[in-house]
Design a protein around this motif. Structure first.
Motif, PDB file in Angstrom:
ATOM      1  N   SER A   3      -4.438  -3.498  -1.430  1.00  0.00           N
ATOM      2  CA  SER A   3      -4.229  -3.563  -2.872  1.00  0.00           C
ATOM      3  C   SER A   3      -3.777  -2.200  -3.361  1.00  0.00           C
ATOM      4  O   SER A   3      -4.363  -1.179  -3.001  1.00  0.00           O
ATOM      5  N   ASP A  17      -8.524  -4.524   0.878  1.00  0.00           N
ATOM      6  CA  ASP A  17      -9.224  -5.596   0.174  1.00  0.00           C
ATOM      7  C   ASP A  17      -9.379  -6.761   1.138  1.00  0.00           C
ATOM      8  O   ASP A  17      -8.493  -7.588   1.286  1.00  0.00           O
ATOM      9  N   ARG A  20      -8.800 -10.585  -0.092  1.00  0.00           N
ATOM     10  CA  ARG A  20      -7.505 -11.153  -0.476  1.00  0.00           C
ATOM     11  C   ARG A  20      -6.849 -11.804   0.725  1.00  0.00           C
ATOM     12  O   ARG A  20      -6.966 -11.335   1.837  1.00  0.00           O
TER      13      ARG A  20
END
Length: 72
Positions: A3, A17, A20
Motif C-alpha cells: 500500500s 498490507d 489486501r
C-alpha cells in the motif's frame, strides 16, 4: 500486497498490507529493486525513473518499482 502511503512532508513510502488481495482494479505490482543503501540500487532506480517508472522506498529498507500489467 503493498500500500502506498504519504508522510506529512509529502513524500511517499510503501507498507506491506497482508490483508489486501490483488484485484483486477490494480494496474500493477510493486517489484523489489534492491536495498536502499546500495550503490547498485540507486543506479537501477535512476534507470527506472528515467524510463518513467514510479520508484518508492518501502518500510523494510528496500526500493520498489511499480511494474504495470496489461490487465486494465
Amino acid at each position: 500486497m503493498w500500500s502506498l502511503r504519504q508522510r506529512n512532508d509529502g513524500s511517499f513510502y510503501l507498507t506491506y498490507d497482508g490483508f489486501r488481495r490483488y484485484t483486477h482494479n490494480m494496474p500493477g505490482l510493486w517489484e523489489l529493486v534492491g536495498p536502499r543503501n546500495k550503490a547498485e540500487t540507486s543506479k537501477f532506480v535512476d534507470i527506472n525513473q528515467s524510463a518513467g517508472y514510479l520508484c518508492c522506498p518501502d518500510d523494510e529498507g528496500n526500493m520498489r518499482a511499480l511494474v504495470l500489467t496489461g490487465d486494465t
